[in-house]
Design a protein around this motif. Structure first.
Motif, short mmCIF file in Angstrom:
data_model
loop_
_atom_site.label_atom_id
_atom_site.label_comp_id
_atom_site.label_asym_id
_atom_site.label_seq_id
_atom_site.Cartn_x
_atom_site.Cartn_y
_atom_site.Cartn_z
N VAL A 112 17.39 22.14 -33.50
CA VAL A 112 17.50 20.79 -32.91
C VAL A 112 16.10 20.18 -32.76
O VAL A 112 15.88 19.02 -33.09
N VAL A 113 15.16 20.99 -32.27
CA VAL A 113 13.80 20.48 -32.10
C VAL A 113 13.21 20.13 -33.48
O VAL A 113 12.60 19.07 -33.65
N VAL A 114 13.41 20.99 -34.46
CA VAL A 114 12.92 20.70 -35.80
C VAL A 114 13.53 19.39 -36.31
O VAL A 114 12.83 18.52 -36.82
N GLY A 115 14.85 19.26 -36.13
CA GLY A 115 15.53 18.05 -36.60
C GLY A 115 14.99 16.81 -35.92
O GLY A 115 14.83 15.76 -36.55
N SER A 116 14.68 16.94 -34.62
CA SER A 116 14.22 15.77 -33.88
C SER A 116 12.85 15.30 -34.36
O SER A 116 12.44 14.19 -34.03
N LEU A 117 12.14 16.16 -35.09
CA LEU A 117 10.81 15.79 -35.56
C LEU A 117 10.77 15.52 -37.06
O LEU A 117 9.71 15.36 -37.65
N SER A 118 11.97 15.50 -37.68
CA SER A 118 12.02 15.32 -39.13
C SER A 118 12.13 13.84 -39.51
O SER A 118 12.54 13.01 -38.70
N SER A 119 11.79 13.56 -40.75
CA SER A 119 11.88 12.19 -41.22
C SER A 119 13.32 11.87 -41.58
O SER A 119 14.14 12.76 -41.80
#
Lengths: 288, 426, 293
Positions: free
Chosen positions: A43-50
């Motif tokens: 979720v954290v990774v997704g929140s920082l993705s383009s």
């Protein structure tokens, strides 16, 4: 409660069975940590993705180029400030009210003698098994007749009493020796004074436990505010998040950013009050 | 000493709680002496359009210093209907609601809204400035209940790059061509068409265009009998079923197939959608996009959408004030800026014919596709049972598309239920 | 102990807030929902004509009602049983001296702390056609597409999410239960020749966890019956009603279909089911031979 509990061999006791078993246990534990923990990381990774990475599915396993702008956008789109404020007002008010109503009733049930005491206690406890969804429609009608729908009254008053809190205080007050109030009563103090001056300070662990659990439950609650609010100006954070999904269903990077933000308060409370939260849940289980 | 302190703490807590509670209570009620406060709930998605409307509201308030309007956004329209019903049930409706006129009968039959037509004369409103077809979408039992705010319809969005790669040079105009092109476009993880899915209004609204194109109708002319399970209805539903079977289409997000994600990521080459996404499409750089009219079968048809203003019955003064605003919305002063900014189509004839708007159409061919299609537009019947009938059709579509039932069985089952709903709410 | 005759007024003051609120927001609504279930009402009309059992009959005649009941039972048992088994396994694992145990406890409890809306949305992304699950099974050559769009997969998927979210809660309760079992008991058992592992678990641990299990079962059943928000954000009850449970159905009846009478009948039915299940559990645990002695 916490104190007495520990004496009896509570959660931190030494009563562990002897440890055996080698790599299978390691394997299971690692697997469990991965299964339970990985969604959080993702979720954290997704929140920082383009946006592009999300729509094509090429999300990097580590956010080497974090898009912090997602957080700014998610915050702006959802009218978040207002929702956080609404949720804080609701959660704090419910917490305070539950502590007040529960400690008063718990005290009476534990330390005052009157006919029908056990029946009354059962009457409170029985409410714990009634799903809110079953009685939600009549409560809606009641609140509508009071013209409370879409006001803070509707968000706060129906949950101002909680049988779990009554149970918690009652159990706690039962463990306090009788000499405490006898001494105070001899001094001419009334029951109110006994509660506030003697029992209330002793009950701090129960209060902290109830306050933390209630606040978290309120912060996370969905169905009640979902039914009892109507305009965005009264939305809580969970409603805001669900509505945000209604408009940006597949914009997962913004959705995940919003998800992270609204989970922060709960994890912060857990960080500071972990012992109370865990023991509060554990105790209801082992003594329920 | 100690006792005093705890007592104060208790009082302070109580005071704090009642202050909070009072703060919450103060949201709705109008307290000013002569100023009328109106609440206006809308689901306008684009922040820029919202800003425009707020600006016009400010201008309106200058013209009518005794009226104040507060705008409240409710998010997605499909989830708003239960909310607004609960608001009416809670005696707490907004003064003005922006929503599809298909719900007119539902609120009119419950006496929740005021018939706008009763206020035409006293306010000197000339209803012939509005397109008659649009005015009709709010007619229930012979009177106009709801006031058109904006109009739109459905057309096909397409990805120009994918069309070029598939060698398609002219847009398909018939069902057969559309299916063939969708098949051509399906390759390497890309699908030709995004099939709307979910049993909510969005899916049904699109499917109704196929029903009409095949020559079918939702109801008989006297609106006493549902007829969507006719041969035309079955053909319309089977067209979609076959499209899924041929793997030329993929499902959109469940109950949210109006979302553009799959179209913008190139996962689908075509989807059916409205003109209101024009701003969002212009702002993105992922896809070269265009629009063409819905393909036809026996007839060409699109579904007239758009929103109307519902005036909820509160006090005569508030009703009157709400109508003043509804009237203001239909003027070119509101319409032209609103439509050129949002991609919605005008409801007012003078606005549509204005040189400013005609110029806009010329330089924005995407919007022009939707504007030209209004000529073959039809509208959902604004009867009280519409939302129930729609829910039943939605179930039938799902059952058929997921292969649970044949199209005929699914539609017949839905028709039985819808007929009961129609009978219960004539 | 404070005696009543000395302080009746105080007693009233202490108990009144809790009693008034409990009656207003639990017992009165319970009575009202039963009353409403034998009346026709659309939620708006001032009249509520008497309907007898008509709303119940209509409810059972709804073509999807059987499916709704099946979904509800599948969901409740599909979440409760694996959630409890997993919770107990985690607790057993966390009750060792494994160096990872603290991390294991915190991580497996973390899902319980976040809201169902947040957890649901995270899992919606994981299930999406370009999401993690599709990529993982894509490595093995499968391309199932969006899991939540498929009637056969949607409910199992929501159940998996739910178990993920609740297992840590069960673990905390079981861990406390396990830690009340003294080491001496295990040592004595070892002297009696009871071997490690499964036998020991069956003959000592499980009987001593009876009360804990009773509580865990009840609380999990109640939680699962209540599930709404996860379904609301993940599937909206679809596709083809595959995830419409009783609670979701009640909401739709009342607020989408304006059928409050029928919604009240469904609510009453659910109340009865919950009471029966809880009563049965109480009986089961109260009458079973006390194996502690």
């Amino acid at each position: 409660m916490m104190r007495t509990k520990r004496k009896r061999g509570g959660i931190r006791s030494n009563g562990r069975p002897p440890d055996r078993g080698g790599w299978p246990r390691w394997l299971w534990a690692s697997l469990a940590i991965l299964v339970f923990g990985f969604p959080f990381y993702w979720v954290v990774v997704g929140s920082l993705s383009s946006n592009a990475a999300i729509t094509t599915g090429d999300v990097a396993w580590f956010p080497f180029h974090p898009h912090w702008i997602n957080y700014v956008q998610a915050w702006a789109y959802t009218n978040f400030t207002r929702q956080v404020l609404n949720t804080l007002i609701m959660s704090l008010a419910v917490t305070v009210l539950q502590v007040v109503t529960s400690s008063l009733a718990g005290f009476a049930l534990a330390r005052m003698r009157f006919p029908g005491r056990n029946a009354l206690f059962l009457g409170f406890i029985a409410t714990l098994i009634i799903p809110f969804q079953v009685i939600a429609l009549p409560i809606f009608v009641l609140l509508a007749d009071l013209h409370w729908i879409n006001t803070f009254y509707a968000l706060i008053i129906p949950t101002a009493v909680n049988a779990f809190g009554i149970f918690l205080y009652r159990q706690f007050f039962l463990t306090i020796p009788g000499t405490y109030e006898e001494a105070a009563m001899l001094d001419g103090a009334n029951p109110w004074t006994v509660l506030w001056r003697v029992f209330w300070p002793l009950a701090r662990p129960a209060t902290v436990t109830l306050a933390l659990l209630t606040f978290i439950a309120e912060w996370n609650s969905f169905y009640l505010p979902f039914l009892f609010t109507q305009t965005r100006s009264m939305y809580t954070v969970q409603l805001g998040l669900a509505a945000f999904q209604g408009e940006f269903a597949t914009v997962y990077n913004l959705l995940m950013a919003a998800t992270v933000v609204i989970s922060i308060p709960v994890f912060t409370l857990y960080l500071f009050g972990q012992r109370y939260i865990v023991e509060g849940i554990a105790n209801t289980g082992t003594r329920g | 000493m100690k006792r005093m302190k705890t007592g104060h703490a208790g009082q302070a807590t109580l005071a704090a709680i009642s202050a909070l509670a009072l703060a919450g209570c103060g949201t709705g009620a109008a307290s000013g002496s002569s100023v009328i406060h109106l609440t206006f709930q809308e689901g306008i998605q684009s922040p820029a359009t919202q800003k425009y409307v707020q600006g016009r509201i400010n201008a309106f308030e200058k013209l009518h210093p005794n009226i104040q309007i507060s705008m409240q956004n409710y998010g997605a329209a499909d989830t708003e209907i239960p909310k607004i019903q609960s608001a009416v049930a809670a005696h707490n409706p907004p003064n003005l609601l922006w929503i599809a006129p298909a719900y007119t009968g539902q609120f009119a039959s419950a006496s929740a809204i005021v018939p706008a037509q009763q206020l035409f004369k006293s306010t000197g409103f000339n209803s012939s400035t509005i397109f008659p077809g649009l005015l009709n979408t709010g007619v229930y039992h012979g009177q106009v209940w709801t006031m058109p705010f904006d109009a739109n319809d459905l057309a096909v969005y397409y990805n120009k790059t994918l069309f070029q790669q598939a060698g398609i040079t002219t847009a398909p105009t018939t069902w057969a061509q559309f299916l063939a092109d969708a098949q051509k476009l399906t390759k390497g993880g890309t699908y030709g068409f995004e099939m709307p899915i979910g049993n909510q209004e969005w899916t049904v609204w699109i499917w109704e265009t196929l029903l009409w194109q095949a020559g079918g109708h939702l109801l008989n002319p006297s609106r006493t009998q549902v007829t969507f399970n006719s041969a035309a209805g079955v053909a319309a539903l089977n067209y979609w079923v076959n499209m899924m079977k041929s793997h030329a289409a993929t499902f959109g997000p469940l109950n949210q197939s109006y979302q553009l994600g799959d179209f913008l990521s190139g996962k689908v080459a075509m989807m059916i959608n409205g003109p209101w996404n024009y701003g969002a499409l212009k702002a993105q750089h992922q896809v070269r996009y265009g629009a063409f009219p819905l393909p036809k079968d026996k007839y060409a048809a699109t579904n007239i959408g758009g929103e109307s203003l519902f005036i909820f019955n509160t006090t005569p003064a508030a009703n009157q004030a709400a109508f003043e605003f509804a009237k203001y919305v239909t003027t070119p002063a509101f319409q032209i800026g609103y439509d050129t900014g949002s991609g919605y189509l005008p409801v007012s004839i003078p606005a549509e014919n204005s040189s400013a708007y005609q110029q806009y159409l010329k330089s924005n061919p995407f919007i022009n596709v939707f504007a030209q299609q209004m000529a073959v537009g039809r509208a959902r019947p604004p009867i009280p049972a519409y939302s129930q009938i729609s829910a039943d059709i939605g179930n039938a579509i799902e059952n058929a598309l997921y292969g649970r039932m044949s199209a005929a069985t699914a539609l017949n089952q839905a028709a039985t239920q819808a007929q009961a709903a129609l009978k219960a709410n004539p | 102990m404070i005696r009543l005759h000395r302080s009746p007024l105080w007693l009233v003051l202490f108990l009144a807030p809790a009693i008034v609120l409990t009656i207003a927001f639990f017992y009165y609504p319970m009575g009202y929902i039963v009353w409403l279930s034998v009346h026709h009402w659309n939620g708006l009309s001032p009249q509520k004509p008497f309907a007898g059992m008509a709303e119940y009959r209509h409810l059972f005649q709804e073509p999807i009602f059987g499916l709704v009941l099946r979904n509800t039972l599948e969901f409740v048992f599909g979440t409760t049983i694996p959630g409890i088994v997993l919770g107990l396994s985690l607790a057993a694992l966390a009750n060792t001296r494994l160096p990872l145990r603290n991390l294991l406890r915190s991580i497996s409890f973390a899902p319980y702390l976040v809201s169902f809306v947040s957890a649901g949305l995270a899992w919606v992304w994981l299930a999406s056609s370009k999401g993690l699950f599709n990529q993982l099974v894509g490595l093995a050559g499968f391309h199932p597409g969006n899991l939540l769009n498929q009637p056969s997969l949607a409910l199992p998927y929501v159940i998996v999410m739910y178990v993920w979210k609740m297992a840590g809660y069960n673990m905390v309760i079981y861990l406390a239960g396990l830690q009340t079992i003294s080491r001496e008991l295990y040592e004595a058992a070892a002297l009696d020749g009871l071997s490690e592992g499964w036998t020991r678990f069956r003959s000592i641990t499980w009987p001593l966890l009876r009360e804990t299990t009773f509580f865990v079962v009840i609380i999990n059943l109640i939680f699962s019956f209540r599930a709404f928000s996860a379904i609301y954000v993940m599937t909206g009850g679809g596709p083809v009603h595959a995830t419409t449970t009783l609670v979701y159905y009640i909401w739709r009846l009342a607020f989408v279909h304006d059928n409050w009478g029928q919604a009240a009948a469904a609510s009453t039915l659910m109340l009865v089911v919950v009471l029966i299940i809880t009563g049965a559990m109480l009986r089961m645990f109260a009458t079973a031979p006390d194996q502690k002695a």
